[in-house]
Design a protein around this motif. Sequence first.
Motif: not given
Length: 337
Positions: A49-65, A70-75
């Motif tokens: 099983t390849d969980f890469q897309k799911d792992i990437d999604s977690v990191f992307t969401a963390i970065n965005h929040s 990242i200048p465009e992040s919520d924080i």
Amino acid sequence: MRKEIFVLGMVLGLFYSCIQNDATVHRNENRGTALGTSYNVISITASETDFQKDIDSVFTAINHSLSTYIPESDISRINEGDSSVVVDKMFEDVFHLSKIIYEDTNGYFDPTVGTLVNAWGFGPEQQITLDSLKVDSLLNYVGLDKVSINSEKQVIKTNRNIYLDFNAIAKGYAIDRIAVMLNAKGVKNYLIEVGGELVGKGRNIISDKSWVVGIDDPQMQTERTTKILIHLNDRALASSGNYRKFRIDESTGKRYVHTVNPKTGFTQVSNTLAVTILADDCATADAYATAFMAMDLDEAFKLINENKNMEAYIVYLDANGDAQEYLTKGFKDVVIE
């Protein structure tokens, strides 16, 4: 008091390779870089099983929040004074847990210390020249009790110059979110490592052994040497240390460590070399490991003994400058002799 999200703590996960001896299970491994560091996720499933897309999604969401890099992040937008930002559940989770640990540590864990972290040259903002008067003025912007989230999910600050920085807890939280993702997919045995912090669940059923991780020797300045090995089963582990991340002032030659004391506003001069915490979740372990680096040893020992939900391993220098170790009973129980 802040631990940079891209800094490896004192733990290096030792992922032992194993030979598959059971055709019904498969060892999956996802490696990469995220949050300014490396990660390694080992999972054991019934089939490949390849969980890469799911792992990437977690990191992307963390970065965005939560990423201050990242200048465009919520924080980042909140730190720039944008009061219209509606925060997501990840932000809320980290904020509320930070409040709990802020109060439990009497303010030694404080995500608003970012103003001072930046001023000392350890953050994404430009370093400034500091003296006691300047530090005192910046302390007016420090204190998580000066920040709240209203019913509209917007962050309210008593002063717009208050700078939020969850980097000392966000990496641990990211690991926890990857664990949640794997749990939701029915994975019962895995080991997640991000920048030296870990969550282990179940065991390595292929080799029929517990997950084993190594803790670095904090007195080795130039290379990594494992000091102790431990079993990591159904626990989270995070570390903080003053022995690798520091800055040297070019004019004075003085060494400034990366932990800023939120009480004084100055970088912490401490005989504590490194702290490793075992807890039920990695965000909690991450935050307490940082707080204990800013505390005096006696305060840290007292709080550790009062908290029955975590175990600790502390390496420190005694009055003679000799290295000593402090291990709680629960931590001793998982050390491999």
